[in-house]
Design an enzyme around this catalytic site. Structure first.
Site, PDB file in Angstrom:
ATOM      1  N   SER A  91       0.790  -1.235   0.000  1.00  0.00           N
ATOM      2  CA  SER A  91       0.000   0.000   0.000  1.00  0.00           C
ATOM      3  C   SER A  91       0.817   1.276   0.000  1.00  0.00           C
ATOM      4  O   SER A  91       0.246   2.366  -0.130  1.00  0.00           O
ATOM      5  CB  SER A  91      -0.963   0.012   1.190  1.00  0.00           C
ATOM      6  OG  SER A  91      -2.102  -0.752   0.889  1.00  0.00           O
ATOM      7  N   TYR A 187     -10.551   2.106   5.735  1.00  0.00           N
ATOM      8  CA  TYR A 187      -9.509   1.840   4.750  1.00  0.00           C
ATOM      9  C   TYR A 187     -10.009   0.822   3.724  1.00  0.00           C
ATOM     10  O   TYR A 187     -10.488  -0.252   4.089  1.00  0.00           O
ATOM     11  CB  TYR A 187      -8.268   1.303   5.453  1.00  0.00           C
ATOM     12  CG  TYR A 187      -7.047   1.225   4.577  1.00  0.00           C
ATOM     13  CD1 TYR A 187      -6.149   2.279   4.523  1.00  0.00           C
ATOM     14  CD2 TYR A 187      -6.807   0.099   3.796  1.00  0.00           C
ATOM     15  CE1 TYR A 187      -5.029   2.209   3.716  1.00  0.00           C
ATOM     16  CE2 TYR A 187      -5.694   0.030   2.994  1.00  0.00           C
ATOM     17  CZ  TYR A 187      -4.808   1.078   2.948  1.00  0.00           C
ATOM     18  OH  TYR A 187      -3.701   1.016   2.142  1.00  0.00           O
ATOM     19  N   SER A 188      -9.905   1.158   2.452  1.00  0.00           N
ATOM     20  CA  SER A 188     -10.446   0.285   1.411  1.00  0.00           C
ATOM     21  C   SER A 188      -9.589   0.349   0.156  1.00  0.00           C
ATOM     22  O   SER A 188      -9.410   1.417  -0.443  1.00  0.00           O
ATOM     23  CB  SER A 188     -11.883   0.685   1.069  1.00  0.00           C
ATOM     24  OG  SER A 188     -12.383  -0.105   0.010  1.00  0.00           O
ATOM     25  N   ASN A 189      -9.093  -0.802  -0.264  1.00  0.00           N
ATOM     26  CA  ASN A 189      -8.333  -0.865  -1.506  1.00  0.00           C
ATOM     27  C   ASN A 189      -9.197  -0.552  -2.728  1.00  0.00           C
ATOM     28  O   ASN A 189      -8.674  -0.144  -3.769  1.00  0.00           O
ATOM     29  CB  ASN A 189      -7.711  -2.260  -1.654  1.00  0.00           C
ATOM     30  CG  ASN A 189      -6.624  -2.509  -0.631  1.00  0.00           C
ATOM     31  OD1 ASN A 189      -5.752  -1.677  -0.411  1.00  0.00           O
ATOM     32  ND2 ASN A 189      -6.671  -3.661   0.022  1.00  0.00           N
ATOM     33  N   GLY A 351       2.631  -0.756   4.027  1.00  0.00           N
ATOM     34  CA  GLY A 351       1.987  -1.609   3.049  1.00  0.00           C
ATOM     35  C   GLY A 351       2.272  -3.070   3.292  1.00  0.00           C
ATOM     36  O   GLY A 351       3.317  -3.427   3.856  1.00  0.00           O
TER      37      GLY A 351
END
Length: 402
Positions: A91, A187-189, A351
């Site tokens: 990330s 939090y979201s990809n 990340g």
């Protein structure tokens, strides 16, 4: 990618792994300054506690660069680690993608107030209520596609299917949103895959081309590139990553991950599997960058010093919202985290992708940089290894800030 693995392992249900014996690996020959005994010792303690390997780089801005690489002996048959190795950045990728998006804002190609629907028509429900700013700072409410069971099988390598960015978003939005747009933080990809598609739509160019033209080539980042589609990372010069095997990983997984989840890969010693070339198609704009500690330090310096963005947009990037209550020392900006440490405030990101955990930070001016890159995620969920890694990160940040 980031799995939100809690940095305080005592809060996880954990199972002890048998620590394997370790032996120090010589620091790369081209380092510019001998590492302080304390940092070198702490790095070795991370490996002694069971982590397969760790890279540390500290630049205090006064010409003294510390570079350390340590690895467990059993990993040497795969690769001999050096501080200059490439690493899957997870990330941390989001900071680079956010930089590209903000450059497009500076060029008036997109606006932070643009609704997602303007660029990705019909792809995201309620897209008229979600803005680019909400995607950038994780206030959109969109479900994190990584925790969709089908995507999770690919993320862990159990399924070799190549996912497209649009398929990843579809996997995210088939779950109910976490909250109404702008009403909270989660939090979201999914947010960053959407941003990658928006950058492509606004420019007519592929995201990897945009990153190359706008960041890696101008900064001379020769070890840095985005893994796209079904491609696997180029393994030459790439540190190998490892995760606990199926027999050991269950109690180390965070709450909500389905029972039976395990990483695919060739079996290795000490109860690990090699995840270096695991299915990378679930990452892309959310976590697909390959880089090195040196390259990423150059990027962080350029970003925080104002070389890559106008001052007004760098200020926007550093305008933060509170992260979840379990991370009271962290606030999230536009692809950039503000982190309060025992020695002061730093900026950067962390990340995680299978086999790789990285923390990269700089001071507010970009003059000083630090990276701690560890070749496992869930190996650090073991309390002894997690505590050793946290001690190393804290000490490295303190050394950076002097």
């Amino acid at each position: 990618m980031k799995l939100k693995l809690n940095p305080f392992p005592a809060l996880l249900a954990v199972m002890a792994l048998t620590a394997c014996g370790t032996q120090a690996v010589p620091v790369s020959a081209d380092q510019t300054h001998a590492p302080p005994t304390s940092l070198a010792t702490l790095a070795q303690q991370v490996v002694d506690a069971g982590a397969p390997g760790v890279i540390v780089r500290v630049d205090d801005g006064r010409g003294k660069v510390v570079e350390i690489a340590r690895q467990a002996p059993w990993t040497r048959a795969d690769h001999t680690m050096a501080a200059s190795d490439r690493f899957r950045m997870g990330s941390n990728t989001k900071t680079m993608v956010a930089t590209v998006v903000l450059q497009l804002v500076a060029e008036h190609r997109v606006r932070l107030t643009d609704p997602v629907e303007k660029w990705l028509t019909g792809l995201i429900p309620n897209g008229n209520a979600i803005t680019l700013r909400m995607l950038l700072n994780h206030t959109s409410g969109l479900f994190n596609y990584t925790f969709d069971p089908e995507v999770l099988r690919a993320f862990t390598g159990q399924d070799t299917r190549a996912w497209t960015p649009r398929e990843l978003i579809a996997a995210g939005v088939r779950h109910d949103p976490m909250f109404a747009p702008g009403a909270g933080y989660s939090y979201s990809n999914t947010n960053y895959v959407a941003l990658g598609l928006i950058a492509e739509k606004a420019t007519g160019r592929h995201l990897d081309d945009l990153i190359r033209a706008r960041i890696t080539r101008p900064l001379g980042l020769t070890d840095t590139y985005l893994v796209t589609g079904a491609d696997t990372p180029r393994t030459r010069g790439l540190a190998h990553g490892y995760e606990p095997d199926a027999a050991r990983i269950g109690p180390l997984l965070p709450p909500g991950v389905p029972a039976g989840t395990a990483f695919a890969g060739p079996a290795r010693a000490a109860g690990y599997v090699d995840t270096t070339t695991i299915n990378a198609s679930t990452e892309w704009a959310a976590g697909g960058m390959i880089s090195s500690a040196r390259d990423w330090a150059r990027f962080d310096r350029a970003l925080l010093s104002g070389r890559l963005l106008p001052a007004a947009l760098l200020k926007e990037m550093r305008t933060t919202v509170a992260e979840e209550t379990e991370f009271p020392n962290r606030r999230y900006g536009l692809g950039l985290e503000q982190v309060t440490t025992p020695c002061g405030t730093v900026w950067g990101h962390n990340g995680q992708v299978p086999g790789y955990s990285g923390e990269t930070y700089t001071d507010a001016t970009g003059r000083r940089t630090v990276a701690v890159l560890t070749t496992t995620i869930f190996g650090l969920a073991v309390p002894k290894a997690g505590a050793a890694n946290k001690a190393l990160v804290d000490a490295a940040v303190c050394a950076m800030l002097d």
